[in-house]
Write a protein that holds these residues in place. Sequence first.
Motif, PDB file in Angstrom:
ATOM      1  N   UNK B  24      73.164  57.742  25.398  1.00 10.16           N
ATOM      2  CA  UNK B  24      73.747  57.148  24.278  1.00 10.16           C
ATOM      3  C   UNK B  24      73.321  55.699  24.369  1.00 10.16           C
ATOM      4  N   UNK B  25      73.607  54.892  23.443  1.00  9.89           N
ATOM      5  CA  UNK B  25      72.959  53.593  23.305  1.00  9.89           C
ATOM      6  C   UNK B  25      74.007  52.438  23.625  1.00  9.89           C
ATOM      7  N   UNK B  26      74.897  52.607  24.379  1.00  6.66           N
ATOM      8  CA  UNK B  26      75.795  51.667  24.692  1.00  6.66           C
ATOM      9  C   UNK B  26      75.452  50.527  25.492  1.00  6.66           C
ATOM     10  N   UNK B  27      75.602  49.244  25.141  1.00  7.32           N
ATOM     11  CA  UNK B  27      75.281  48.196  25.946  1.00  7.32           C
ATOM     12  C   UNK B  27      76.781  47.354  26.132  1.00  7.32           C
ATOM     13  N   UNK B  28      76.735  46.705  27.014  1.00  6.81           N
ATOM     14  CA  UNK B  28      78.027  45.730  27.269  1.00  6.81           C
ATOM     15  C   UNK B  28      77.510  44.249  27.341  1.00  6.81           C
ATOM     16  N   UNK B  29      78.449  43.532  26.230  1.00  4.07           N
ATOM     17  CA  UNK B  29      78.125  42.205  26.244  1.00  4.07           C
ATOM     18  C   UNK B  29      79.177  41.447  26.848  1.00  4.07           C
ATOM     19  N   UNK B  30      78.778  40.537  27.787  1.00  5.52           N
ATOM     20  CA  UNK B  30      79.469  39.671  28.496  1.00  5.52           C
ATOM     21  C   UNK B  30      79.774  38.398  27.940  1.00  5.52           C
ATOM     22  N   UNK B  31      80.893  37.929  27.417  1.00  6.87           N
ATOM     23  CA  UNK B  31      80.832  36.690  26.835  1.00  6.87           C
ATOM     24  C   UNK B  31      81.682  35.728  27.517  1.00  6.87           C
ATOM     25  N   UNK B  32      80.886  34.462  27.786  1.00  5.64           N
ATOM     26  CA  UNK B  32      81.707  33.495  28.802  1.00  5.64           C
ATOM     27  C   UNK B  32      82.639  32.420  27.720  1.00  5.64           C
ATOM     28  N   UNK B  33      83.765  32.388  28.359  1.00  4.22           N
ATOM     29  CA  UNK B  33      84.647  31.289  27.474  1.00  4.22           C
ATOM     30  C   UNK B  33      85.385  30.681  28.644  1.00  4.22           C
ATOM     31  N   UNK B  34      85.971  29.311  28.266  1.00  9.53           N
ATOM     32  CA  UNK B  34      86.712  28.587  29.436  1.00  9.53           C
ATOM     33  C   UNK B  34      87.674  27.687  28.569  1.00  9.53           C
ATOM     34  N   UNK B 181      89.594  48.744  32.885  1.00  6.40           N
ATOM     35  CA  UNK B 181      88.577  49.704  32.975  1.00  6.40           C
ATOM     36  C   UNK B 181      87.514  49.513  32.006  1.00  6.40           C
ATOM     37  N   UNK B 182      86.393  49.960  32.176  1.00  3.05           N
ATOM     38  CA  UNK B 182      85.256  49.872  31.139  1.00  3.05           C
ATOM     39  C   UNK B 182      84.959  51.357  31.034  1.00  3.05           C
ATOM     40  N   UNK B 183      85.254  51.875  29.933  1.00  4.51           N
ATOM     41  CA  UNK B 183      84.866  53.315  29.864  1.00  4.51           C
ATOM     42  C   UNK B 183      83.843  53.318  28.739  1.00  4.51           C
ATOM     43  N   UNK B 184      82.849  54.401  28.994  1.00  5.18           N
ATOM     44  CA  UNK B 184      81.611  54.323  28.151  1.00  5.18           C
ATOM     45  C   UNK B 184      81.550  55.643  27.842  1.00  5.18           C
ATOM     46  N   UNK B 185      81.534  56.105  26.476  1.00  6.93           N
ATOM     47  CA  UNK B 185      81.573  57.502  26.290  1.00  6.93           C
ATOM     48  C   UNK B 185      80.579  57.572  25.171  1.00  6.93           C
ATOM     49  N   UNK B 186      80.281  58.724  24.226  1.00 12.32           N
ATOM     50  CA  UNK B 186      79.528  58.877  23.294  1.00 12.32           C
ATOM     51  C   UNK B 186      79.871  58.188  22.043  1.00 12.32           C
ATOM     52  N   UNK B 187      81.215  58.506  22.045  1.00 14.55           N
ATOM     53  CA  UNK B 187      81.910  57.864  20.699  1.00 14.55           C
ATOM     54  C   UNK B 187      81.724  56.507  20.305  1.00 14.55           C
ATOM     55  N   UNK B 188      81.481  55.708  21.328  1.00 11.11           N
ATOM     56  CA  UNK B 188      81.380  54.090  20.852  1.00 11.11           C
ATOM     57  C   UNK B 188      79.975  53.523  21.013  1.00 11.11           C
ATOM     58  N   UNK B 189      79.552  52.277  20.546  1.00 10.56           N
ATOM     59  CA  UNK B 189      78.446  51.723  20.506  1.00 10.56           C
ATOM     60  C   UNK B 189      78.644  50.786  21.735  1.00 10.56           C
ATOM     61  N   UNK B 190      78.574  49.322  21.176  1.00  9.33           N
ATOM     62  CA  UNK B 190      78.431  48.405  22.400  1.00  9.33           C
ATOM     63  C   UNK B 190      80.013  48.177  22.437  1.00  9.33           C
ATOM     64  N   UNK B 191      80.127  47.634  23.652  1.00 12.28           N
ATOM     65  CA  UNK B 191      81.610  46.910  24.266  1.00 12.28           C
ATOM     66  C   UNK B 191      81.251  45.256  24.500  1.00 12.28           C
ATOM     67  N   UNK B 236      88.763  40.037  29.662  1.00  9.54           N
ATOM     68  CA  UNK B 236      89.442  40.319  28.435  1.00  9.54           C
ATOM     69  C   UNK B 236      88.370  41.355  27.656  1.00  9.54           C
ATOM     70  N   UNK B 237      88.967  42.424  27.312  1.00  5.38           N
ATOM     71  CA  UNK B 237      88.209  43.177  26.150  1.00  5.38           C
ATOM     72  C   UNK B 237      88.263  42.627  24.750  1.00  5.38           C
ATOM     73  N   UNK B 238      87.258  42.658  24.191  1.00  2.28           N
ATOM     74  CA  UNK B 238      87.561  42.167  22.823  1.00  2.28           C
ATOM     75  C   UNK B 238      87.213  43.390  21.835  1.00  2.28           C
ATOM     76  N   UNK B 239      87.794  43.111  20.635  1.00  2.00           N
ATOM     77  CA  UNK B 239      87.755  44.296  19.816  1.00  2.00           C
ATOM     78  C   UNK B 239      86.650  43.996  18.837  1.00  2.00           C
ATOM     79  N   UNK B 240      85.899  44.861  18.458  1.00  2.00           N
ATOM     80  CA  UNK B 240      84.758  44.860  17.231  1.00  2.00           C
ATOM     81  C   UNK B 240      85.370  44.018  16.293  1.00  2.00           C
TER      82      UNK B 240
END
Lengths: 366, 240
Positions: B24-34, B181-191, B236-240
Amino acid sequence: MNRGIIILSIVLLFFSCKKDLIIVEGCTDPSASNWNATALYDDGSCLYDTTIPFQTTPYNIITPFGFPDMIIPEDNPLTVEGVQLGEKLFNDPILSADNTLSCSGCHIKANSFSENNQYSTGIDNIEGFRNASALINLGWNTSFNWDGSVKNLEEQAFEPVINPIEMHDTWVNVESKINSDTIYKNLFKKAFNIDYIDSSYIVKAIAQFERTIISVDSKYDKWMRQELQLSSSELNGFAIFNSEKGDCFHCHGTEMFMDNDFHNNGLDANNFADLGLANITNNADDIAKFKTPTLRNIEFTAPYMHDGRFTTLEEVIEYYNSGGNYSQTVDPLMKKIGVGLQLTNAEKQDLINFLKALSDYNFINN
Amino acid sequence: MKNLLSVVFAALILISCGSDQEINDTKIFLNFSHNVDGNPVSMDGLSHTNLAGENYNVLTLKYLISDIKLISNEKDHEKIIKDVHFVDLSDPSTMVIESDIIENGSYTLQFRFGLDATTNVTNSFVNEIFHTSMSWPEMMGGGYHYMKLEGSYTNDSTFYNTHTGPTMGMDHSFLCSFDVPININNSINNLEYAIEMNINNWYGPEIVNLEPAIMMNIPTQMNLMMNGMMGVFNLQGLLD
């Protein structure tokens, strides 16, 4: 008697003329195929074997203890030929409009390549408005000039040549002068393999030389290398420097004694004569912020601050000891505005003694 | 010979099918907020109030996190996302971490606030951008600050410097794990996820006062560590 004087004059004139006639001109470059070892003046006749591929000698920088890798642009690697050429250019007034002022005119080795006047004077006798920065360990800086107006040494070298209050020349004129000089033609050929010298190569050579101006042999460095011991006063100054008592290290930390950053250290409350970094970013949050200078060789680089307002280290320490002035962009590291460090006289002297242990006498004397 | 070819052909199909399921080509983006108790971080006035009742603003926030990784919920493997990351509130380029491609699975995110004792050594990161701004003097333990949190308190011209780090070599870094939980499977791209820091939580529940100098104050460093462990960070999970 008169006749004798006339005859003597004719004889002297003859010998004088004859002496002029024996001056040998020719190619003075030993690397040329027609080098004339007896030639005193280069007549531009040097010939080179073009079958030999262009080759330069790499100039290796030894990274000092605790320093990062030097920032060297890929298109301007250091070579022995380039560095030597850069040093010649740095010391040559040919870069100024009236051929009177070189880079070294305001950046004097004895002053760690700064100068002890508050402001430098250009060829038109006009004073600048900032103190000439010390030029040491520049290869580890990420920006240059007090306001960080340029990001690399090549770019920086373009500016003083055409600055009307400095060398007040034009690059067209400088290129013309340099290209008319057979010695420079040969040196640029050897350093960059070029036949026409444009300004980009002139600044490349100067930048190469500037990257080799490295000073890391102070008493402090020798102490770090366990070659000698600091005095008890210097050690106490070191402790003040590196604790929150003096709190010098937050801006002047690491072995470079600077942080590659900009700060407003509270010199003025308002009505800033010089906006510093804000002049470049046009951001009000950057008003009165200036680049942190290295404290290496600070003993040699008086006067101090971007505008050279303090003439001695004692004045500088006294300034921080009294806490400075509040303005909206003053750095929170200044902590107690108007109160200051509250060091005792003995502690202030210890701190100054430590700062003087950062002096590299081998550097300025050799 | 014919049998051998059949076996090879079948093996190729099998490998090919297996590969399709894992790639798959799933990547995770971690955004920092304060934030400060859910409010935007303020640089003006003294609009924030800590548990001790001190009013303050935030002018500087720089910190290091390390050993950022995903741990599979089956505990059978880990995916290192980044060894050390420097966050600077004034530099937007430091506000996100992009992972490499993550293989399918269910994961938990973990990182260390600061650097552990074995990593936090003077001059060990000389070529990193934070080397000059975060170094911690050798005579106070050496290595690097974990955090520089600075601003005004009491009045505009009195500044606090909440600097955390390895006072006298003590390890005040701590681990942060999140139940999200961070679930990665084929049906999604980036999280995308937000790592949120509530700045006010540094100052409580263990009371920490705003002070100009705490680098050598071990009890304060310990309290900051405990407050940090108890909930400065949130995921926090962020929606696309």
